[in-house]
Design an enzyme around this catalytic site. Structure first.
Site, mmCIF file in Angstrom:
data_model
loop_
_atom_site.group_PDB
_atom_site.id
_atom_site.type_symbol
_atom_site.label_atom_id
_atom_site.label_comp_id
_atom_site.label_asym_id
_atom_site.label_seq_id
_atom_site.Cartn_x
_atom_site.Cartn_y
_atom_site.Cartn_z
ATOM 1 N N SER A 146 1.953 -8.633 4.859
ATOM 2 C CA SER A 146 1.154 -7.415 4.918
ATOM 3 C C SER A 146 1.828 -6.348 4.071
ATOM 4 C CB SER A 146 1.024 -6.913 6.358
ATOM 5 O OG SER A 146 0.431 -5.624 6.401
ATOM 6 N N TYR A 159 5.402 -4.272 14.119
ATOM 7 C CA TYR A 159 4.552 -4.963 13.143
ATOM 8 C C TYR A 159 5.132 -4.855 11.737
ATOM 9 C CZ TYR A 159 0.417 -6.377 10.528
ATOM 10 O OH TYR A 159 -0.444 -7.020 9.671
#
Length: 265
Positions: A146, A159
């Site tokens: 990501s 995250y």
């Protein structure tokens, strides 16, 4: 050697984790064609079965297994059984992941940190480790990272940290697998319209439809790209953010900013 030719994967199955929805399901649809064998993995049986129906309508052969990628032993059993019955794996897409808001200040979020790191990083390793013995030369491993892994993000420490680790893990893996001639691709998507982003309470610039994102990912995978950031706007923004001094980067974020929702039990 023709340096302008695209890499050619050997015959074999396509294995996708987190295949019941989002990017995993969209990539499976991109690769669906008559005779292509798939193994779809995910936590929930029903969504996997729904994706399998679509792939079979396109002429593909599909097997599926409901499994949590944090269960290393279960993944080892599934991989060994599948390879024994169906042969080698040509393409492994380690896509399964979770995105949950978290606060480093709250003791109750310690469990969330553990879940995110274990799923996104260890779950990727467990998945790849289980299937690696069954990948021949010129096979390919793809990991979904990501752009959140490029810099720290407010309310998303777990995250962002997990995705930063994924990028470095895949780079190390690429070096380790050179002798076996197995390619490794790291894909770092920006904001993609999937269930993972559906409840984000903040503006999402350049939000990309998942089907279009998957087609771009497929092109990058098939060309043997080592690293792919999409959409293109996020590619350039991420390069800029990575070189900004920390003091400048911190001033970009207001002190009170909507962030990824925390889990409320």
């Amino acid at each position: 050697m023709n340096f302008f030719s695209l890499p050619v994967r050997p015959p074999g199955a396509i294995v996708i984790t987190g295949a019941g929805s989002g990017i995993g399901a969209a990539l499976a649809r991109c690769y669906a064609q008559p005779g292509q064998l798939f193994l779809l993995l995910g936590r929930r049986q029903t969504p996997l079965e729904q994706v399998a129906v679509e792939l079979r309508q396109a002429g593909a052969e599909v097997e599926l297994a409901a499994v949590d990628v944090r269960d290393a032993e279960a993944l080892q059993r599934i991989a060994a059984d599948f390879a024994k019955r169906r042969g080698p794996v040509a393409l492994l897409v380690a896509n399964a992941g979770v995105s949950i808001g978290s606060s480093a200040e709250l003791v109750e979020d310690c469990a969330v940190f553990a879940e995110v790191i274990t799923t996104n990083l260890l779950g990727m390793h467990y998945s790849i480790n289980a299937f690696l013995p069954y990948l021949p030369a010129r096979a390919q491993v793809v990991g979904i990272g990501s752009v959140a892994g490029f810099r720290g993000l407010p309310g998303a420490a777990a995250y962002a940290a997990s995705k930063a680790a994924v990028a470095v893990y895949l780079e190390s893996l690429r070096l380790d697998l050179r002798a076996r001639q197995i390619g490794v691709t790291c894909i770092a998507p920006g904001l993609i319209a999937t269930p993972m982003t559906a409840d984000n309470p903040y503006p999402m610039p350049w939000l990309m439809p998942v089907a279009r994102a998957a087609r771009q990912m497929q092109r990058g995978i098939d060309r043997g790209r080592r690293f792919l950031v999409l959409p293109w706007q996020m590619r350039w923004l991420s390069l800029l953010l990575r070189i900004l001094p920390s003091g400048v980067y911190e001033r970009l974020w207001p002190r009170h900013l909507a962030s990824k929702p925390r889990r409320v039990d």
